[in-house]
Design a protein around this motif. Structure first.
Motif, short mmCIF file in Angstrom:
data_model
loop_
_atom_site.label_atom_id
_atom_site.label_comp_id
_atom_site.label_asym_id
_atom_site.label_seq_id
_atom_site.Cartn_x
_atom_site.Cartn_y
_atom_site.Cartn_z
N GLN A 170 -14.57 -23.69 10.36
CA GLN A 170 -14.30 -22.34 10.86
C GLN A 170 -13.58 -22.39 12.20
N LEU A 173 -13.76 -20.81 5.29
CA LEU A 173 -12.67 -19.92 5.68
C LEU A 173 -13.00 -18.47 5.34
N GLN A 222 -15.54 -17.21 7.98
CA GLN A 222 -14.96 -16.89 9.28
C GLN A 222 -14.15 -15.60 9.20
N ALA A 223 -13.42 -15.40 8.11
CA ALA A 223 -12.67 -14.16 7.95
C ALA A 223 -13.61 -12.97 7.87
N ILE A 283 -9.63 -13.54 2.21
CA ILE A 283 -9.16 -13.60 3.60
C ILE A 283 -8.13 -12.51 3.86
N ARG A 298 -3.92 -17.52 10.61
CA ARG A 298 -4.15 -18.96 10.44
C ARG A 298 -5.09 -19.22 9.27
N LEU A 299 -6.17 -18.44 9.15
CA LEU A 299 -7.08 -18.62 8.03
C LEU A 299 -6.37 -18.40 6.70
N TYR A 300 -5.50 -17.39 6.67
CA TYR A 300 -4.78 -17.08 5.44
C TYR A 300 -3.82 -18.21 5.06
N GLU A 345 -4.25 -21.31 5.86
CA GLU A 345 -5.04 -22.49 5.51
C GLU A 345 -5.53 -22.46 4.07
#
Length: 549
Positions: A128, A314, A317-318, A398, A418-420, A422
């Protein structure tokens, strides 16, 4: 006229406070519950410590490591080839924290009940903060079963691999306090079809397991090229074989391992991924000659598990970011978390996140119990099922979390872009969706006991008529062999959702299990935020909402 009085255009209001300095473990009640349920509760203090790091200094380091991508220096200023990748200090901060807390080593150095579950929890927290460093951490962790197949190599390498010391220096193993391991399998012409690999291995002396070879060829993807050694595949007289290829030769000189360029990737920016060439690179055979794929599969199974961990984390965290934003953002005089349609979306995302975590940590428990034949068989199937389904669900979840935040979730100052970026790599890496589904079919049709293990796990639906009916349909679909490859994605999805539903039911939280089954087995909804009426939405939000912790 004094215009200074009119210079201030507005006062900043209705903005959430920064999401920082937060203990990601204490924030996450589902994580706490599922860690304990699957046997990792003994590691709660470790997880709590790492949760504070991951939501504090490591979260900040993740931002810096991704803003400052690694750089390749192929030659020094005098023209000597050095093949050096330079990283921002934040990357090294992330790697050091993870290794010192046992993320690559815990199940191997401290084997016992719940070790894989606890280690998965640590990785879930770390990922995360930054997913890029998770790549070398995963490969180092996953290399151990394969390297153990060759005792003389294991004796030399495992003490450094399992050491809880991060040593990024580019020097021979004998001069290092700790080591990391990468992998290099795919080539331009083959991709997933590693049988098409053309890299050749030539014996230096006597051929066979544990012996030295020189490798000539290329690899189209080699992640984390600054690792100390790589598990790789090359052709010998008996076929595709597995080798351990170090960056340095025994005499301390650089090996003929040349980095051609770094990949310009959609995401995973803090991690260097590269194209490499072997120009007579010295390597040692691991496992039986001609059995390279079964040997390296020992590593691939573990990396696929970490794709489940990574995608689940991920999503979490989103979700946390979206919940945090919506708890503090008002529209029409009320926080977004109190508005029914947004509640529907957030609760649906919370269900997706928890179901992914439940299946992931159930897989962790299976890895902790491989001595049990049924658990080993279950793990064989769920490695592919879970990687396919959880990694497929992450990008859309996400994206939906980003939309909850509006424009604030679309700008690079937010972590959501960034999460998207990843999310897709976990679905592609170590076999894309079709590869996983075909692996599911192989397991169901060719490996004894797999179907029994699946339906033993599902039982009679834990007393829920809706799940019981879904299991009956699943049994019929598994028996039906007509055009089964064409139907493989649907079959894999149905297995995954049934397993998730069963796990949530067994856990006994009626609000969670009823909402999941109603929305995944019965509902007509397709997008997130289409939960049916009559669910305990308040309970779902209270379970996952960070502003209530």
């Amino acid at each position: 006229m004094n215009l200074q009085a009119y210079a201030e255009t507005h006062e900043v209001t209705n903005q959430p406070p920064p999401f920082e300095g937060i203990n990601l473990y204490r924030l996450d009640l589902p994580l706490q519950d599922w860690i304990a349920r699957q046997g990792g509760g003994w590691a709660e203090a470790r997880l709590d410590t790492y949760g504070a790091l991951a939501g504090g200094p490591l979260l900040e380091a993740g931002v810096l490591a991704n803003q400052n991508k690694p750089l390749l220096r192929s030659h020094d200023r005098y023209g000597h080839r050095i093949d050096q990748v330079d990283f921002h200090p934040a990357y090294h901060q992330l790697m050091a924290a993870a290794i010192e807390h046992g993320i690559p080593s815990l199940p191997w150095s401290e084997p016992g009940p719940g070790a894989h579950v606890a280690r998965a929890g640590l990785m879930y927290l770390h990922n995360q903060a930054d997913a890029g460093t998770s790549c070398p951490l995963t490969m180092t962790f996953a290399s151990v079963p394969a390297i153990r197949l060759q005792p003389e190599i294991a004796e030399q390498w495992l003490p450094k691999i399992l050491a809880r010391t991060y040593d990024p220096a580019n020097r021979p193993l004998a001069q290092k306090a700790g080591a990391t391991i990468g992998m290099a399998m795919t080539e331009k012409q083959g991709g997933t079809d590693v049988r098409a690999n053309t890299t050749r291995a030539y014996p230096v002396g006597a051929p066979g397991p544990g012996q030295a070879y020189e490798l000539v060829g290329h690899k189209w993807f080699c992640s984390a090229p600054m690792c100390d050694a790589f598990l790789t595949l090359a052709q010998t007289e008996k076929g595709l074989s597995c080798f351990l290829l170090p960056r340095h030769r025994p005499d301390g000189t650089r090996n003929a391992f040349h980095i051609q360029r770094l990949k310009d990737k959609l995401g995973n920016w803090s991690n260097a991924s590269s194209e490499v060439e072997y120009r007579g690179a010295l390597a040692w055979m691991v496992g039986e000659e001609g059995r390279g794929v079964p040997t390296i599969i020992e590593m691939v199974a573990m990396t696929r598990f970490d794709c489940m961990v990574g995608s689940s984390s991920l999503m979490r965290q989103a979700l946390s970011q979206a919940l945090h934003h919506c708890a503090h953002r008002q529209v029409g005089g009320r926080p977004l978390t109190e508005q029914p349609l947004m509640q529907n979306v957030l609760a649906d995302l919370a269900l997706e996140s928890e179901a992914a975590l439940a299946l992931t940590l159930r897989m962790g428990r299976a890895l902790d119990s491989l001595a049990d034949e049924r658990e080993a068989t279950f793990a064989r199937l769920v490695t592919a099922v879970g990687k396919y389904w959880i990694c497929k669900r992450a990008p859309n979840a996400i994206y939906e979390a980003s939309e909850c935040m509006g424009g604030a979730g679309y700008v690079e100052e937010s972590i959501l872009p960034r999460l998207y970026r990843e999310a897709p790599v976990n679905s592609i890496w170590e076999g894309s969706g079709n590869v996983q589904c075909l692996d599911v079919l192989r397991a169901l049709s060719k490996e004894p006991g797999v179907l029994d293990a699946l339906f033993d796990e599902l039982g009679d639906g834990h007393g829920d008529a809706r799940l019981k009916a879904a299991i009956a349909r699943l049994k019929a679909d598994c028996r039906d062999r007509e055009d089964i490859q064409y139907r493989a994605r649907q079959l894999t999805e149905d297995i995954a959702v049934a397993l998730q539903a069963g796990l949530l039911l067994e856990a006994g939280n009626a609000a969670v299990s009823d909402a999941f089954i109603a929305s995944r087995l019965e509902s007509r909804g397709r997008a997130h935020g289409t939960l049916p009426r009559g669910l305990d939405i308040d309970a779902l939000l209270a379970r996952s909402a960070p502003h209530l912790v």
